[in-house]
Design a protein around this motif. Structure first.
Motif, PDB file in Angstrom:
ATOM      1  N   LYS A 290       5.223 -11.042   1.084  1.00  0.00           N
ATOM      2  CA  LYS A 290       5.822 -10.535  -0.134  1.00  0.00           C
ATOM      3  C   LYS A 290       4.869  -9.668  -0.952  1.00  0.00           C
ATOM      4  O   LYS A 290       5.308  -8.777  -1.687  1.00  0.00           O
ATOM      5  N   ARG A 291       3.578  -9.893  -0.848  1.00  0.00           N
ATOM      6  CA  ARG A 291       2.653  -9.189  -1.737  1.00  0.00           C
ATOM      7  C   ARG A 291       2.330  -7.776  -1.278  1.00  0.00           C
ATOM      8  O   ARG A 291       2.032  -6.929  -2.087  1.00  0.00           O
ATOM      9  N   SER A 292       2.354  -7.506   0.025  1.00  0.00           N
ATOM     10  CA  SER A 292       2.089  -6.143   0.462  1.00  0.00           C
ATOM     11  C   SER A 292       2.463  -5.956   1.914  1.00  0.00           C
ATOM     12  O   SER A 292       2.214  -6.809   2.753  1.00  0.00           O
ATOM     13  N   THR A 293       3.063  -4.819   2.195  1.00  0.00           N
ATOM     14  CA  THR A 293       3.289  -4.391   3.578  1.00  0.00           C
ATOM     15  C   THR A 293       2.921  -2.927   3.708  1.00  0.00           C
ATOM     16  O   THR A 293       3.501  -2.195   4.501  1.00  0.00           O
ATOM     17  N   SER A 294       1.956  -2.469   2.925  1.00  0.00           N
ATOM     18  CA  SER A 294       1.542  -1.068   3.035  1.00  0.00           C
ATOM     19  C   SER A 294       0.827  -0.846   4.355  1.00  0.00           C
ATOM     20  O   SER A 294       0.223  -1.759   4.913  1.00  0.00           O
ATOM     21  N   GLY A 295       0.910   0.360   4.870  1.00  0.00           N
ATOM     22  CA  GLY A 295       0.318   0.679   6.159  1.00  0.00           C
ATOM     23  C   GLY A 295       1.243   0.382   7.315  1.00  0.00           C
ATOM     24  O   GLY A 295       0.855   0.469   8.472  1.00  0.00           O
ATOM     25  N   GLY A 296       2.492   0.053   7.033  1.00  0.00           N
ATOM     26  CA  GLY A 296       3.450  -0.257   8.092  1.00  0.00           C
ATOM     27  C   GLY A 296       4.325  -1.416   7.678  1.00  0.00           C
ATOM     28  O   GLY A 296       4.033  -2.138   6.724  1.00  0.00           O
ATOM     29  N   ALA A 311      -9.430 -12.648  -8.286  1.00  0.00           N
ATOM     30  CA  ALA A 311      -8.214 -11.846  -8.206  1.00  0.00           C
ATOM     31  C   ALA A 311      -7.947 -11.475  -6.751  1.00  0.00           C
ATOM     32  O   ALA A 311      -8.788 -11.646  -5.862  1.00  0.00           O
ATOM     33  N   GLU A 312      -6.779 -10.942  -6.525  1.00  0.00           N
ATOM     34  CA  GLU A 312      -6.343 -10.554  -5.188  1.00  0.00           C
ATOM     35  C   GLU A 312      -7.284  -9.543  -4.559  1.00  0.00           C
ATOM     36  O   GLU A 312      -7.673  -8.558  -5.186  1.00  0.00           O
ATOM     37  N   GLY A 313      -7.649  -9.786  -3.294  1.00  0.00           N
ATOM     38  CA  GLY A 313      -8.459  -8.843  -2.547  1.00  0.00           C
ATOM     39  C   GLY A 313      -7.594  -7.877  -1.769  1.00  0.00           C
ATOM     40  O   GLY A 313      -6.437  -8.177  -1.450  1.00  0.00           O
ATOM     41  N   THR A 314      -8.118  -6.708  -1.480  1.00  0.00           N
ATOM     42  CA  THR A 314      -7.358  -5.681  -0.762  1.00  0.00           C
ATOM     43  C   THR A 314      -8.109  -5.230   0.477  1.00  0.00           C
ATOM     44  O   THR A 314      -9.299  -5.447   0.622  1.00  0.00           O
ATOM     45  N   GLY A 315      -7.378  -4.572   1.368  1.00  0.00           N
ATOM     46  CA  GLY A 315      -7.937  -4.071   2.615  1.00  0.00           C
ATOM     47  C   GLY A 315      -7.105  -4.538   3.780  1.00  0.00           C
ATOM     48  O   GLY A 315      -6.902  -5.733   3.964  1.00  0.00           O
ATOM     49  N   THR A 316      -6.582  -3.588   4.567  1.00  0.00           N
ATOM     50  CA  THR A 316      -5.717  -3.938   5.684  1.00  0.00           C
ATOM     51  C   THR A 316      -6.403  -4.945   6.599  1.00  0.00           C
ATOM     52  O   THR A 316      -7.531  -4.738   7.036  1.00  0.00           O
ATOM     53  N   ALA A 317      -5.718  -6.045   6.884  1.00  0.00           N
ATOM     54  CA  ALA A 317      -6.366  -7.101   7.637  1.00  0.00           C
ATOM     55  C   ALA A 317      -5.525  -7.646   8.778  1.00  0.00           C
ATOM     56  O   ALA A 317      -6.041  -7.882   9.857  1.00  0.00           O
ATOM     57  N   VAL A 318      -4.220  -7.840   8.565  1.00  0.00           N
ATOM     58  CA  VAL A 318      -3.455  -8.587   9.555  1.00  0.00           C
ATOM     59  C   VAL A 318      -2.062  -7.997   9.699  1.00  0.00           C
ATOM     60  O   VAL A 318      -1.450  -7.553   8.731  1.00  0.00           O
ATOM     61  N   ASP A 319      -1.580  -8.020  10.916  1.00  0.00           N
ATOM     62  CA  ASP A 319      -0.260  -7.516  11.267  1.00  0.00           C
ATOM     63  C   ASP A 319       0.634  -8.715  11.581  1.00  0.00           C
ATOM     64  O   ASP A 319       0.365  -9.464  12.524  1.00  0.00           O
ATOM     65  N   PHE A 320       1.676  -8.927  10.783  1.00  0.00           N
ATOM     66  CA  PHE A 320       2.652  -9.970  11.062  1.00  0.00           C
ATOM     67  C   PHE A 320       3.658  -9.415  12.076  1.00  0.00           C
ATOM     68  O   PHE A 320       4.549  -8.648  11.730  1.00  0.00           O
ATOM     69  N   THR A 321       3.494  -9.787  13.315  1.00  0.00           N
ATOM     70  CA  THR A 321       4.371  -9.299  14.376  1.00  0.00           C
ATOM     71  C   THR A 321       5.593 -10.209  14.491  1.00  0.00           C
ATOM     72  O   THR A 321       5.724 -11.210  13.789  1.00  0.00           O
ATOM     73  N   SER A 322       6.498  -9.891  15.418  1.00  0.00           N
ATOM     74  CA  SER A 322       7.730 -10.665  15.569  1.00  0.00           C
ATOM     75  C   SER A 322       7.484 -12.044  16.164  1.00  0.00           C
ATOM     76  O   SER A 322       8.314 -12.947  16.017  1.00  0.00           O
ATOM     77  N   THR A 323       6.357 -12.246  16.843  1.00  0.00           N
ATOM     78  CA  THR A 323       6.092 -13.538  17.481  1.00  0.00           C
ATOM     79  C   THR A 323       4.738 -14.123  17.117  1.00  0.00           C
ATOM     80  O   THR A 323       4.276 -15.071  17.758  1.00  0.00           O
ATOM     81  N   GLY A 324       4.079 -13.583  16.100  1.00  0.00           N
ATOM     82  CA  GLY A 324       2.783 -14.123  15.720  1.00  0.00           C
ATOM     83  C   GLY A 324       2.096 -13.225  14.709  1.00  0.00           C
ATOM     84  O   GLY A 324       2.741 -12.533  13.931  1.00  0.00           O
ATOM     85  N   PHE A 325       0.765 -13.236  14.725  1.00  0.00           N
ATOM     86  CA  PHE A 325       0.014 -12.332  13.863  1.00  0.00           C
ATOM     87  C   PHE A 325      -1.219 -11.827  14.593  1.00  0.00           C
ATOM     88  O   PHE A 325      -1.778 -12.513  15.457  1.00  0.00           O
ATOM     89  N   LYS A 326      -1.608 -10.597  14.263  1.00  0.00           N
ATOM     90  CA  LYS A 326      -2.703  -9.922  14.966  1.00  0.00           C
ATOM     91  C   LYS A 326      -3.657  -9.323  13.944  1.00  0.00           C
ATOM     92  O   LYS A 326      -3.238  -8.617  13.015  1.00  0.00           O
ATOM     93  N   TRP A 327      -4.945  -9.601  14.111  1.00  0.00           N
ATOM     94  CA  TRP A 327      -5.944  -9.075  13.190  1.00  0.00           C
ATOM     95  C   TRP A 327      -6.198  -7.601  13.440  1.00  0.00           C
ATOM     96  O   TRP A 327      -6.251  -7.162  14.582  1.00  0.00           O
ATOM     97  N   ARG A 328      -6.345  -6.850  12.359  1.00  0.00           N
ATOM     98  CA  ARG A 328      -6.639  -5.420  12.413  1.00  0.00           C
ATOM     99  C   ARG A 328      -7.975  -5.129  11.754  1.00  0.00           C
ATOM    100  O   ARG A 328      -8.170  -4.071  11.148  1.00  0.00           O
ATOM    101  N   VAL A 329      -8.896  -6.073  11.881  1.00  0.00           N
ATOM    102  CA  VAL A 329     -10.180  -5.941  11.220  1.00  0.00           C
ATOM    103  C   VAL A 329     -11.228  -6.743  11.990  1.00  0.00           C
ATOM    104  O   VAL A 329     -10.928  -7.770  12.587  1.00  0.00           O
ATOM    105  N   ASN A 330     -12.448  -6.225  12.001  1.00  0.00           N
ATOM    106  CA  ASN A 330     -13.599  -6.963  12.528  1.00  0.00           C
ATOM    107  C   ASN A 330     -14.277  -7.626  11.339  1.00  0.00           C
ATOM    108  O   ASN A 330     -15.038  -7.008  10.620  1.00  0.00           O
TER     109      ASN A 330
END
Length: 362
Positions: A290-296, A311-330
């Motif tokens: 609910k808080r952000s889906t920017s970048g896709g 406070a809330e941190g920012t920076g693209t980190a994780v992709d909520f896929t249809s069957t799980g979640f995938k990290w987009r960050v090292n």
């Protein structure tokens, strides 16, 4: 393959965003009457606020995931006035309200239990400590209140019909402070533990919390000699989560240290993921849909930290896929090479059918 009978995940868990007003503030649109509400100001460095229907409402019933303080310590700042049919109402306080700050953005994570229970252990033969609370066997969630007895091997009824995969316990009354202790099924064993209000790694072996015994379908087992979970005469609250296929998952994974990060299969598209590195120090982190889906459509780039008041941190980190979640960050916090992590996840929509096909597959 059978899946949970839940038809709509939001009837059991939902994230709700709201704006504070420092006055009476009715929050609606949750989708159910919540029994456990966890709130955080997104814009400012204020405490988390946790309330449940078993302990009750008002300024004296607040708890804080980022602190080891007793219940109701910050009585002038937090006030959940009522649990309502489609949300909850925040009450005005005498000072700056950290869960209702005027014109600032807030988030609430809401779980439904809904069915009350009391257990006189000597009469029912279930457990050795009396317990009371509220449970939801459809979603695998219960809230349990009990008084400790400092007895090794003491047991208390958790209200669910299956063994909890994760249990979070807080001593409510100790003014000398006690940490939030977490049992998770993917820690090394039931003699290991981790603290919710700390960056610390998994620790153990230590029998004093869970008596080296995993929960079963009826009871949680406690140790002795530590007031964190079972001090004589101390009062406690326990949040218990059982895994429900297609709706919730309490697992572990190993990071790969790559921006094309590890994929974690849960069997559903997530509404909420909380993760913690367990082999080294690191923050707990919560992501939600609910808080952000920017970048896709699925990329979540807003984070909050249960062990910190930030406070809330920012920076693209994780992709909520249809069957799980995938990290987009090292990141060592989420996806360090060879690092070990645990997580809890709840579905945006439950799975249906028998072929591993999510209801909201894309």
């Amino acid at each position: 393959m059978a899946y949970t009978t839940i038809n709509k995940s939001s009837e059991h868990f939902n994230t709700k965003l709201y704006t504070g007003n420092e006055s009476t503030n009715a929050i609606t649109g949750v989708g159910h009457q919540p029994d456990f509400v966890w709130m955080k100001n997104r814009d400012s460095a204020y405490y988390h606020g946790l309330y449940d229907s078993v302990r009750g409402t008002g300024t004296s019933k607040s708890l804080y995931s980022n602190a080891n303080e007793a219940e109701g310590t910050n009585t002038g700042n937090l006030n959940l006035a009522s649990f309502d049919s489609d949300g909850f109402t925040l009450g005005a306080t005498s000072s700056t309200n950290i869960i209702n700050k005027s014109s600032q953005n807030h988030v609430s994570w809401n779980w439904k239990a809904g069915t009350s229970f009391t257990n006189d252990a000597s009469s029912t033969g279930i457990g050795t400590i009396d317990s009371a609370g509220s449970f939801n066997n459809d979603s695998g969630f219960s809230i349990v209140s009990y008084t400790g007895n400092n007895t090794s091997g003491a047991t208390l009824k958790h209200g669910l019909n299956t063994a909890p995969a994760m249990v979070i316990v807080k001593n409510r009354n100790r003014t000398d402070n006690r940490d939030w202790v977490v049992y998770h099924q993917k820690l090394t064993s039931a003699s290991y533990y981790i603290y919710l209000n700390s960056t610390g790694a998994m620790a153990g072996a230590y029998a004093n919390f869970w008596n080296n015994t995993a929960p079963n379908s009826s009871v949680i087992t406690l140790g002795s000699g530590d007031t964190t979970t079972n001090g004589n005469g101390d009062t406690y609250i326990a949040y218990c989560f059982a895994e429900k296929k297609g709706y919730s998952k309490f697992g572990s994974y190993t990071g790969n240290g790559n921006a094309d990060g590890t994929f974690i299969y849960t069997g559903f598209s997530s509404a909420f993921v909380m993760v913690k590195r367990i082999d080294s120090t690191s923050d707990w982190t919560i992501f939600d849909n609910k808080r952000s889906t920017s970048g896709g459509n699925n990329v979540i780039d807003k984070a909050l930290y249960p062990n910190g008041n930030w406070a809330e941190g920012t920076g693209t980190a994780v992709d909520f896929t249809s069957t799980g979640f995938k990290w987009r960050v090292n990141s060592s916090a989420y996806n360090g090479s060879g690092s070990s992590y645990i997580y809890m996840a709840f579905a945006k929509a439950p799975l249906v059918g028998t072929n591993n096909v999510p209801a909201n597959a894309r």
